[in-house]
Design a protein around this motif. Structure first.
Motif, mmCIF file in Angstrom:
data_model
loop_
_atom_site.group_PDB
_atom_site.id
_atom_site.type_symbol
_atom_site.label_atom_id
_atom_site.label_comp_id
_atom_site.label_asym_id
_atom_site.label_seq_id
_atom_site.Cartn_x
_atom_site.Cartn_y
_atom_site.Cartn_z
ATOM 1 N N GLY A 248 0.816 -1.219 0.000
ATOM 2 C CA GLY A 248 0.000 0.000 0.000
ATOM 3 C C GLY A 248 0.843 1.260 0.000
ATOM 4 N N SER A 249 1.808 1.310 0.895
ATOM 5 C CA SER A 249 2.650 2.512 0.986
ATOM 6 C C SER A 249 3.500 2.680 -0.275
ATOM 7 N N LYS A 250 3.894 1.555 -0.881
ATOM 8 C CA LYS A 250 4.691 1.609 -2.107
ATOM 9 C C LYS A 250 3.868 2.187 -3.259
ATOM 10 N N VAL A 251 2.619 1.748 -3.361
ATOM 11 C CA VAL A 251 1.720 2.257 -4.394
ATOM 12 C C VAL A 251 1.453 3.744 -4.176
ATOM 13 N N LYS A 252 1.130 4.103 -2.949
ATOM 14 C CA LYS A 252 0.801 5.500 -2.626
ATOM 15 C C LYS A 252 1.977 6.424 -2.936
ATOM 16 N N GLY B 210 -2.453 5.993 5.522
ATOM 17 C CA GLY B 210 -2.453 7.288 4.841
ATOM 18 C C GLY B 210 -3.671 7.507 3.965
ATOM 19 N N ALA B 211 -4.731 6.736 4.180
ATOM 20 C CA ALA B 211 -5.941 6.849 3.368
ATOM 21 C C ALA B 211 -6.936 7.803 4.012
ATOM 22 N N LEU C 13 -4.630 7.169 -7.486
ATOM 23 C CA LEU C 13 -4.417 7.548 -6.083
ATOM 24 C C LEU C 13 -5.759 7.720 -5.370
ATOM 25 N N GLY C 14 -6.749 8.247 -6.078
ATOM 26 C CA GLY C 14 -8.094 8.312 -5.506
ATOM 27 C C GLY C 14 -8.615 6.925 -5.199
ATOM 28 N N ALA C 15 -8.365 5.986 -6.125
ATOM 29 C CA ALA C 15 -8.808 4.603 -5.927
ATOM 30 C C ALA C 15 -8.095 3.961 -4.742
ATOM 31 N N PHE C 16 -6.813 4.313 -4.550
ATOM 32 C CA PHE C 16 -6.075 3.798 -3.393
ATOM 33 C C PHE C 16 -6.785 4.196 -2.102
ATOM 34 N N HIS C 17 -7.084 5.483 -1.960
ATOM 35 C CA HIS C 17 -7.758 5.959 -0.740
ATOM 36 C C HIS C 17 -9.100 5.249 -0.547
ATOM 37 N N ALA C 18 -9.881 5.138 -1.630
ATOM 38 C CA ALA C 18 -11.205 4.533 -1.537
ATOM 39 C C ALA C 18 -11.129 3.042 -1.198
#
Length: 258
Positions: A141-145, A185-186, A165-170
């Motif tokens: 997750g942190s790597k993607v973000k 960090g979401a 990045l929006g999809a990551f948070h969601a």
């Protein structure tokens, strides 16, 4: 290499000659902000990509080499894996290959926005395949973000990075909740702002509409479901300019049918 599944729609020919491709480039690449390549071999690889010849585009990109060649190869394999590869196991293997190539490219080209982006995209899709919760426990997750935030810092007009990045948070909030999501960090408000910004950067993008609709469903639930359904309908009504966009439009149609 085994033969990839063919692009399934033949009612429209998405083949561009080089002059037409160069003219259409700003529209076709409003999502990924990829600059027009100077290498003729890379240009030809993009012709194959936009026509839906994903395996040929992948092979041509690898053969052309360099950052620009690797980028088209990565996009061709990532988009193919996401939309057309029937085997879940092979799909994950393909996403891993894209992520590894992108990461290797970053060792020499750390300022290459789409090296960061395709690493993040591939790891994000891989994470969905193995389960977001498991991926978070592995530190993906942190790597993607970080990779997506770096993409946006290097290329502020990169609409697709805003979408991802929006999809990551969601996705993180949807899977682990707002409280645990904060530790990754979401943040829901940040996610929605990123989707909105993506739509401003690339207003005609079907995938921006689809992912925003998905985000609204995950973050806001029933209170914004009508808005989400309208976004799916708008995406389904988009006129595709290339094979990838056609896959997005067909995805929107399938969402409406469910």
């Amino acid at each position: 290499m085994a033969k990839w599944t063919a692009f399934p729609y033949d009612d429209v020919d998405y083949t561009y000659d080089l002059a037409a491709l160069k003219k259409a480039w700003p529209q076709l690449h409003a999502g990924d902000a990829e600059p027009w390549p100077t290498d003729k071999a890379v240009q030809q690889a993009w012709v194959l990509f936009h026509a839906g010849e994903f395996q040929k585009a992948h092979e041509a990109g690898l053969k052309a080499g360099g950052a620009a060649g690797i980028t088209v190869a990565n996009k061709a394999q990532a988009i193919y894996a996401n939309y057309l590869e029937p085997s879940e196991k092979l799909k994950l293997t393909m996403f891993q290959a894209v992520a590894e190539r992108a990461e290797a490219l970053l060792a020499e080209h750390s300022q290459q926005p789409n090296a960061h982006y395709w690493m993040a995209y591939a790891l994000g899709r891989y994470s969905q395949g193995i389960s977001v919760t498991k991926a978070l426990s592995l530190g993906l997750g942190s790597k993607v973000k970080t990779a997506l935030e770096t993409t946006i810092a290097l290329a502020p007009q990169h609409a697709d990075a805003h979408i991802a990045l929006g999809a990551f948070h969601a996705e993180v909030i949807d899977k682990v909740g707002k409280l645990l999501g904060r530790t990754q960090g979401a943040d829901a408000a940040t996610g929605l702002k990123l989707f909105q910004q993506a739509r401003k950067l690339n207003p005609g993008s079907a995938i921006a509409m689809i992912e925003y609709a998905n985000g609204l469903a995950m973050l806001e639930g029933s209170k914004r479901m009508k808005e989400a359904e309208q976004l799916y309908a708008d995406a389904a009504a988009c006129e595709a300019a290339d094979a990838m966009e056609r896959l997005d439009v067909e995805l929107a149609k399938s969402e409406l049918e469910e």
